[in-house]
Scaffold this motif. Structure first.
Motif, short mmCIF file in Angstrom:
data_model
loop_
_atom_site.label_atom_id
_atom_site.label_comp_id
_atom_site.label_asym_id
_atom_site.label_seq_id
_atom_site.Cartn_x
_atom_site.Cartn_y
_atom_site.Cartn_z
N LYS A 1 -10.32 -20.12 44.01
CA LYS A 1 -8.97 -19.96 43.46
C LYS A 1 -8.86 -20.51 42.05
O LYS A 1 -8.05 -20.05 41.25
N ASN A 2 -9.63 -21.52 41.74
CA ASN A 2 -9.56 -22.16 40.43
C ASN A 2 -10.96 -22.29 39.84
O ASN A 2 -11.95 -22.22 40.56
N VAL A 3 -11.00 -22.51 38.55
CA VAL A 3 -12.26 -22.70 37.85
C VAL A 3 -12.23 -24.03 37.12
O VAL A 3 -11.22 -24.41 36.54
N TRP B 1 -18.46 -23.17 47.38
CA TRP B 1 -18.27 -23.11 45.94
C TRP B 1 -19.50 -22.54 45.25
O TRP B 1 -20.58 -22.50 45.81
N ILE C 1 -19.90 -24.74 35.02
CA ILE C 1 -18.73 -24.06 35.56
C ILE C 1 -18.81 -24.05 37.08
O ILE C 1 -19.87 -23.78 37.66
N GLU D 1 -21.59 -22.36 41.38
CA GLU D 1 -21.76 -23.17 40.17
C GLU D 1 -22.84 -22.58 39.27
O GLU D 1 -23.84 -22.06 39.73
N ASN E 1 -9.30 -28.36 38.31
CA ASN E 1 -8.78 -27.04 37.92
C ASN E 1 -8.52 -26.96 36.42
O ASN E 1 -7.55 -26.35 35.99
N THR F 1 -16.45 -22.97 40.73
CA THR F 1 -15.25 -22.38 41.32
C THR F 1 -15.29 -22.52 42.83
O THR F 1 -16.35 -22.37 43.45
N GLN G 1 -14.28 -31.50 46.79
CA GLN G 1 -13.45 -31.36 45.60
C GLN G 1 -13.13 -32.72 44.99
O GLN G 1 -13.16 -32.91 43.78
N SER H 1 -9.63 -14.88 35.80
CA SER H 1 -9.60 -15.36 37.19
C SER H 1 -10.95 -15.95 37.58
O SER H 1 -11.98 -15.65 36.97
N SER H 2 -10.93 -16.77 38.61
CA SER H 2 -12.16 -17.44 39.06
C SER H 2 -13.21 -16.43 39.52
O SER H 2 -14.41 -16.66 39.35
N GLN H 3 -12.79 -15.32 40.11
CA GLN H 3 -13.75 -14.33 40.57
C GLN H 3 -14.33 -13.54 39.40
O GLN H 3 -15.53 -13.27 39.35
#
Length: 228
Positions: free
Chosen positions: A40-42, A220, A35, A222, A23, A37, A11, A62-64
């Motif tokens: 939890k965050n994008v 993660w 992009i 991408e 984030n 993730t 990160q 949401s990130s998902q």
């Protein structure tokens, strides 16, 4: 380095590379769309021409959900207006479990390559999943009667994060070579003070199996754009 330290390092590496906290929406001239993730965050990196659109479209997503089919179609449609398209899904795995035991396949010979001699592998065409033929830094090959049959290689495109790729000739698959080479190379990369990671996509079940068997864990996801 423990699991959470490794994830934090990734990160931080991305934050340094993108000059931001991981984030936010980032306006960028060097990357048209990207992009990432961690669950939890994008993080969305976007060209000024679509930066505002990205915020308006996805600031509350949401990130998902942002990477489901409908939203990916929305992104793809927008990119096509600029003669761009998504390069595809990139699932990134970190080497978080080095306790895995993988037996060394017998009747093969193994050779380690580094920056001093890795370019000698470039005569072997067709190993694009293991080499990018550009910034490769280390590789481990398996040979049968002097023929290269499996190759795991890594590049340093993300500086301290070295990406491992693997390729096995079809007639030598399902012999345990891929998992053995990937794990052995990951251990060697860690010995050199770097963080190994592995990339595949969800539909490539064979590659995913190799990652999991070798001690890699998904961390993660991408997507990024490329020219049409």
């Amino acid at each position: 380095m423990d699991k959470w330290s490794k994830i934090a390092s990734v990160q931080e590496e991305l934050a340094v590379k993108w000059k931001c906290d991981p984030n936010v929406f980032i306006k960028s001239e060097d990357k048209f769309f990207q992009i990432v993730t961690f669950g939890k965050n994008v993080v969305i990196k976007a060209h000024p021409s679509i930066y505002k659109w990205c915020i308006e479209s996805f600031s509350k997503t949401s990130s998902q959900d942002i990477m489901d089919g409908e939203n990916l179609f929305t992104i793809e449609t927008k990119l096509r207006e600029f003669n761009k398209k998504l390069a595809g899904e990139h699932n990134r795995y970190l080497y978080l479990d080095n306790s895995k035991v993988i037996h060394k396949p017998k009747s093969f010979q193994y050779k380690l390559f580094d920056k001093t001699n890795i370019n000698t592998l470039y005569a072997h065409k067709g190993f694009d999943n293991a080499l990018n033929y550009l910034n490769d830094v280390i590789a481990l090959g398996a040979y049968k009667e002097n023929q290269l049959v499996t190759l795991a290689g890594a590049d340093d495109g993300m500086k301290n994060l070295w990406q491992i790729g693997i390729y096995t000739l079809s007639e030598y698959r399902n012999k345990g070579l891929a998992s053995y080479l990937v794990k052995t190379l990951a251990d060697e990369i860690e010995r050199r003070g770097m963080l190994p990671y592995y990339t595949t996509w969800s539909a490539n079940l064979a590659s995913t199996s190799v990652a999991l068997k070798s001690g890699f864990v998904p961390v993660w996801v991408e997507y990024y754009s490329v020219d049409m």
